[in-house]
Design an enzyme around this catalytic site. Structure first.
Site: not given
Ligand code: A2P
Length: 297
Positions: A51, A244, A253
């Site tokens: 990463y 996020s 979250n």
């Molecule tokens: P961001 O970093 O802008 O919040 P995963 O962990 O399942 O791969 O999901 C990560 C993605 O979901 C990222 O694009 C993140 O964007 C977004 N994300 C994280 N938390 C939320 C939330 N509570 N609601 C909507 N999107 C979220």
């Protein structure tokens, strides 16, 4: 904030069921995200050499003021560092970049299906550093049952975790059952289905965040779809690492104050398509991934 359950790995090491993921977190955003998360109550961070943000994870830990020993730091060895000597050196690189003495959970990022001997060598190197006390637990990621079987034939330490794609559209029930039998914790990557809406991961995808069944459940609890999915993981005993970099979403979250009924859990289970969105663990690794150099610390 509700209390996040604690999970116990097969060697007695514990970790909170919910951690912060930093896949695709740009290095310049990672330190702030980690700091925000730790201040919001997260105590598990999941990164990877590949990463490119291990150093910033370490900086975020220091900036948060949270004592190091309260935090479970997890990272992954990239495939170009597989092989005994390379893997041992990769542990030095990760430890130095993270700025820690001991890594809490160190896992192999992927199986190398067509270089499985190197995958085994890498795992045996993890066993060595585990025995030496340089890591508190070891595991794997993106392993199928076949990979787990092949690993078991040639290794001693049962992986503490297998971190795999797991969200409502891809639930991997058979793999989860094998994990349960063998004492391997199922750790969900893309736990809220980010892989179903990340740009650049192919067309013809539906974002699980917009799924009508899920948004129906969401509405009755007055929470977001992400919170429903995370609670689904927790009630089913998994570890989940939502990514996020947005402070509000980081806090949202871990702010889980709902209980899903057995019927709601079953309805979410029923969304499984049986099709992964992310990479097939058995694929031939393209040279640009196989040869990617992980920088020195
Ligand atoms: P961001 O970093 O802008 O919040 P995963 O962990 O399942 O791969 O999901 C990560 C993605 O979901 C990222 O694009 C993140 O964007 C977004 N994300 C994280 N938390 C939320 C939330 N509570 N609601 C909507 N999107 C979220």
């Amino acid at each position: 904030m509700t209390e996040i359950p604690t999970l116990t790995l097969n060697n007695g090491v514990t970790l909170p069921a919910l951690g912060l993921g930093v896949y695709q977190s740009a290095p310049e955003e990672t330190s702030a995200a980690v700091e925000t998360a730790l201040r919001a109550g997260y105590r598990h961070l999941d990164t990877a050499a590949a990463y490119g943000n291990e150093r910033e994870v370490g900086q975020g830990i220091v900036a948060s003021g949270v004592p190091r020993e309260e935090i479970v730091v997890e990272t992954k060895i990239w495939v170009s560092d597989y092989g005994r000597e390379r893997t041992l050196h990769a542990v030095d690189k990760a430890t130095a970049k993270l700025g820690v003495d001991v890594i809490d959970l160190l896992i192999l990022h992927q199986p190398l299906a067509d270089h499985f001997d190197r995958t085994i060598e890498a795992y045996l190197a993890l066993e060595e550093v585990y025995a030496a006390g340089r890591v508190r637990a070891i595991g794997v990621s993106n392993f199928t049952v076949t990979h787990l079987d092949r690993l078991a034939e040639r290794s001693t330490v049962v992986p503490a975790v297998n971190q795999v794609e797991l969200h409502p559209y891809f639930r991997q029930p058979e793999l989860q059952a094998v994990h349960a039998e063998r004492g391997i914790l199922t750790q969900a990557w893309s736990p809220i289905g980010g892989i179903t809406f990340y740009p650049g991961w192919g067309e013809d995808r539906r974002s699980v965040l917009d799924d009508p069944e899920l948004t129906g459940i969401t509405a009755s609890h007055g929470v977001s779809p992400a919170q429903v999915m995370l609670q689904w993981h927790l009630q089913q005993g998994r570890s989940a690492i939502p990514k996020s970099t947005n402070p509000d979403r980081i806090r949202q979250n871990i702010d889980l104050h709902l209980t899903l009924s057995a019927d709601e859990l079953a309805r979410i289970d029923g969304l499984d398509t049986g099709r992964r969105t992310g990479p097939d663990p058995d694929r031939h690794m393209p040279p640009e991934m196989l040869d990617r150099v992980i920088p020195e610390a």
